[in-house]
Design a protein around this motif. Structure first.
Motif, PDB file in Angstrom:
ATOM      1  N   ALA A 154       3.946   0.049   3.533  1.00  0.00           N
ATOM      2  CA  ALA A 154       5.324  -0.369   3.796  1.00  0.00           C
ATOM      3  C   ALA A 154       6.341   0.569   3.154  1.00  0.00           C
ATOM      4  CB  ALA A 154       5.542  -1.802   3.310  1.00  0.00           C
ATOM      5  N   ALA A 155       5.938   1.302   2.124  1.00  0.00           N
ATOM      6  CA  ALA A 155       6.843   2.231   1.454  1.00  0.00           C
ATOM      7  C   ALA A 155       7.078   3.503   2.263  1.00  0.00           C
ATOM      8  CB  ALA A 155       6.294   2.591   0.071  1.00  0.00           C
ATOM      9  N   GLU A 206      -4.887  -5.909   8.820  1.00  0.00           N
ATOM     10  CA  GLU A 206      -4.424  -6.811   7.776  1.00  0.00           C
ATOM     11  C   GLU A 206      -5.422  -6.689   6.620  1.00  0.00           C
ATOM     12  OE1 GLU A 206      -1.630  -8.477   7.805  1.00  0.00           O
ATOM     13  OE2 GLU A 206      -1.163  -7.833   9.851  1.00  0.00           O
ATOM     14  N   ARG A 233      -1.900  -3.049   6.398  1.00  0.00           N
ATOM     15  CA  ARG A 233      -0.590  -3.585   6.013  1.00  0.00           C
ATOM     16  C   ARG A 233      -0.603  -3.897   4.509  1.00  0.00           C
ATOM     17  NH1 ARG A 233       3.114  -5.676   9.481  1.00  0.00           N
ATOM     18  NH2 ARG A 233       1.479  -6.025  11.026  1.00  0.00           N
ATOM     19  N   THR A 234      -0.082  -2.958   3.723  1.00  0.00           N
ATOM     20  CA  THR A 234      -0.009  -3.099   2.271  1.00  0.00           C
ATOM     21  C   THR A 234       1.373  -2.657   1.805  1.00  0.00           C
ATOM     22  OG1 THR A 234      -0.759  -0.836   1.890  1.00  0.00           O
ATOM     23  CG2 THR A 234      -2.471  -2.547   1.993  1.00  0.00           C
ATOM     24  N   ASN A 235       1.664  -2.886   0.537  1.00  0.00           N
ATOM     25  CA  ASN A 235       2.936  -2.416  -0.022  1.00  0.00           C
ATOM     26  C   ASN A 235       3.031  -0.894   0.038  1.00  0.00           C
ATOM     27  OD1 ASN A 235       3.724  -5.033  -0.599  1.00  0.00           O
ATOM     28  ND2 ASN A 235       2.980  -4.955  -2.703  1.00  0.00           N
ATOM     29  N   ALA A 236       1.910  -0.213  -0.176  1.00  0.00           N
ATOM     30  CA  ALA A 236       1.918   1.252  -0.136  1.00  0.00           C
ATOM     31  C   ALA A 236       2.279   1.749   1.262  1.00  0.00           C
ATOM     32  CB  ALA A 236       0.566   1.804  -0.558  1.00  0.00           C
TER      33      ALA A 236
END
Length: 84
Positions: free
Chosen positions: A12-13, A33, A7-10
């Motif tokens: 989530a994109a 996580e 679960r990272t911004n990358a």
């Protein structure tokens, strides 16, 4: 370190459908996580892991299998487990 989906911004994109397919292939049923991966790294660099050298740590969410039946060293999806 060879983590699965974390679960990272990358992550989530990515489109939601892509994330859903990735998580569907995770035997543990969830994305990692960042803390899950950090805990493994913390162990590997600790004194307790002093005899672990030159290894790739697969934090592969329970999905690290190989397709050795066919003479190839390739990941096998959860759907293919019973075939190998």
């Amino acid at each position: 370190m060879l983590p699965g989906p974390v679960r990272t911004n990358a992550l989530a994109a990515l489109p939601p459908a892509v994330i859903e397919r990735m998580v569907a292939d995770v035997p543990l049923g969830r994305r990692a996580e960042p803390e899950d991966i950090a805990d493994i790294v913390g162990f590997v660099v600790s004194h307790q892991a002093r005899w672990i050298t030159g290894q790739s740590v697969h934090a592969g969410r329970g999905r690290v299998l190989t397709n050795s039946r066919h003479g190839r060293d390739e990941p096998v999806s959860a759907d293919q487990r019973e075939l190998t």
